[in-house]
Design an enzyme around this catalytic site. Structure first.
Site, PDB file in Angstrom:
ATOM      1  CB  SER A  14      -0.940  -0.050   1.210  1.00 42.76           C
ATOM      2  OG  SER A  14      -1.911   0.953   1.127  1.00 42.76           O
ATOM      3  CG  HIS A  41      -4.321  -1.034  -0.632  1.00 47.85           C
ATOM      4  ND1 HIS A  41      -4.057  -0.841   0.693  1.00 47.85           N
ATOM      5  CD2 HIS A  41      -4.854  -2.278  -0.726  1.00 47.85           C
ATOM      6  CE1 HIS A  41      -4.406  -1.922   1.376  1.00 47.85           C
ATOM      7  NE2 HIS A  41      -4.883  -2.808   0.537  1.00 47.85           N
ATOM      8  CG  ASP A 135      -5.784  -5.465   2.886  1.00 47.92           C
ATOM      9  OD1 ASP A 135      -6.212  -6.572   3.275  1.00 47.92           O
ATOM     10  OD2 ASP A 135      -5.846  -5.086   1.700  1.00 47.92           O
TER      11      ASP A 135
END
Lengths: 192, 275
Positions: A14, A41, A135
């Site tokens: 991310s 992401h 995540d």
């Protein structure tokens, strides 16, 4: 007939992960044949040239966003498309999924990690890079539970350490590695 | 620590058999990766601990099955989802549809209707809504009810407005709905030519001929066998030169009909049945 796929590498990242991802891909050994799945992401509905950026550092692997039900092949780097979760079927093909975001993310790293490990089990090598949310932590736990290899970017080298830290704290068996060590690890895979 | 529930492939087959025998829904050719995930998620939210319990409740409680159906089918949608697709529809498809005296469109797997409303807005702006009939179908009766209501949660409207503008929309988007409390009601006159019905792509036949079939992000939940079955259903529902619109990552790669279609827009995944 495509040669059968044995191991798989799945990389999640991310915020702050792109430079590390580029470093890892740029330094893949030239004869590297294990398929790589990349789950970053990303914003939706925004034109993105992630594919072009990855291709600029890595020319020997084919880099693409998979179509639904496409077979996983060697010497390919697959990028999870914007706005879909990326899953893997038992026959080693991709499936896409447009269900609710997980951890505000679609694609979600957890979803891909958990799906990949269900099919590849101990042959899964999961790598979790820098990021600012949680995540990937559940996904890393699933990889460890299946005796796969779970590697988190070491927090001190991560621009945003929250994501690797969440995975490391959740499970003692997650290995923490600096980007150079991750590169070394992937080199040693091809030697074996 | 939370206990991890898991379900084996054989267990899932048993559950699917219970559903087919009791309710007639056939999920056996759904993509397993996604289905397993959703069944596990359902078990988690419904606090079902074992596959035995799941089968027991599914067998004995129709209301439980309705809840199950609502949870395991994916009902996520947006107005003007993938603006690039709607842009292409405006530029490449609607001008051609304008040639027909009556324009028939089928939204297969319309979920809660947001993409159908978007289509109505496009048709209205192109001056075609008067002679269009839009058939909107979904497997899930709860979705059809919701879609029929014309109500969309207000807090998504900012995103939808951005989508609309990105798709090339020039009007003031807020004139298409009435806002009240937390909801937006899509204008009734925009919805006047929509026909809603329950339809199951797995078990039901085609029911008309359409100049455009929209089935976006539905086929990704099916395996290749079922995808091919549905492509045949669509092919037989299209006249020559009829359009088929799929989701941005769906393709005709795995159907034996791929040579029967030509590509209209490779990125937006719009195809046309050959003569």
């Amino acid at each position: 007939m495509p040669t059968s796929i044995d191991h798989i590498i799945v990389i999640g990242g991310s915020a702050g992960s792109l430079p590390v991802l580029l470093q890892v891909l740029e330094n893949l050994p030239p004869n590297f044949s294990i398929p790589v799945i990349v789950v970053l992401h990303r914003l939706k509905n925004v034109a993105s040239d992630l594919q072009g950026i990855l291709a600029s550092v890595q020319q020997t692997q084919k880099i693409k966003e998979p179509e639904d039900k496409e077979a996983i092949k060697r010497r390919h780097v697959y990028i999870a498309p914007q706005n879909y979760h990326l899953l893997v079927e038992a026959d080693k093909t991709f499936s896409l999924d447009y269900s609710e975001p997980v951890h505000y993310s679609r694609p979600s790293i957890d979803v891909s990690f958990e799906s990949v490990v269900r099919v590849f089990g101990p042959k899964t090598i999961a790598i979790l890079l820098s990021g600012a949310n949680q995540d990937g932590a559940d996904g890393m736990e699933a990889v460890v539970a299946a005796n796969g290899v779970a590697i988190a970017q070491s927090p001190e080298t991560s621009e945003y350490p929250a994501m690797p830290v969440a995975a490391i704290e959740k499970n003692a068996k997650v290995k923490s590695m600096a980007p150079e060590k991750i590169v070394e690890y992937l080199h040693q895979l091809t030697v074996e | 620590m939370k206990e991890k529930i898991d379900i084996s492939a054989a267990d899932l087959d048993d559950v699917l058999l219970v559903i087919r025998n009791n309710y007639g829904y056939d999920f056996s050719n759904y993509s397993r990766a996604s289905l397993i995930r959703r069944v596990l998620r359902f078990m988690d939210t419904a606090r079902i601990k074992t596959v035995y319990d799941l089968r027991f409740h599914l067998t004995n409680e129709p209301a439980f099955f309705a809840y199950f159906l609502q949870t395991i089918t994916v009902n996520v949608t947006e107005m003007f989802r993938d603006p690039a697709f709607y842009h292409s529809l405006r530029e490449k498809v609607l001008p051609k549809l304008a040639a027909y005296p009556i324009i028939k469109i089928w939204h297969a797997g319309c979920s809660s209707g947001e993409e159908v409303y978007s289509m109505c807005i496009l048709l209205e702006e192109a001056g075609l809504l008067n002679r269009a009939v839009i058939y909107a179908t979904d497997i899930n009766p709860a979705n059809i009810e919701k879609a029929r209501s014309g109500i969309v949660p207000m807090h998504y409207m900012k995103d939808y407005t951005a989508n609309y503008q990105q798709s090339g929309g020039k009007e003031d988007f807020s004139t298409y709905y009435t806002a009240r409390y937390e909801n937006a009601l899509i204008r009734k006159d925009l919805r006047r030519n929509i026909v809603f019905s329950q339809h199951n792509l797995v078990t039901d036949q085609g029911f008309n001929e359409f100049q455009l079939v929209c089935c976006r992000n539905v086929l990704i939940y099916f395996n290749k066998t079922l995808q091919n079955h549905v492509f045949h259903l669509f092919y037989n529902s299209l006249p020559p030169m009829g359009y088929l619109a799929l989701g941005m990552k769906e393709s005709l790669l795995f159907t034996d009909l791929r040579d029967k279609f030509e590509t209209v827009d490779a990125t937006a995944k719009i195809f046309k049945r050959k003569k």
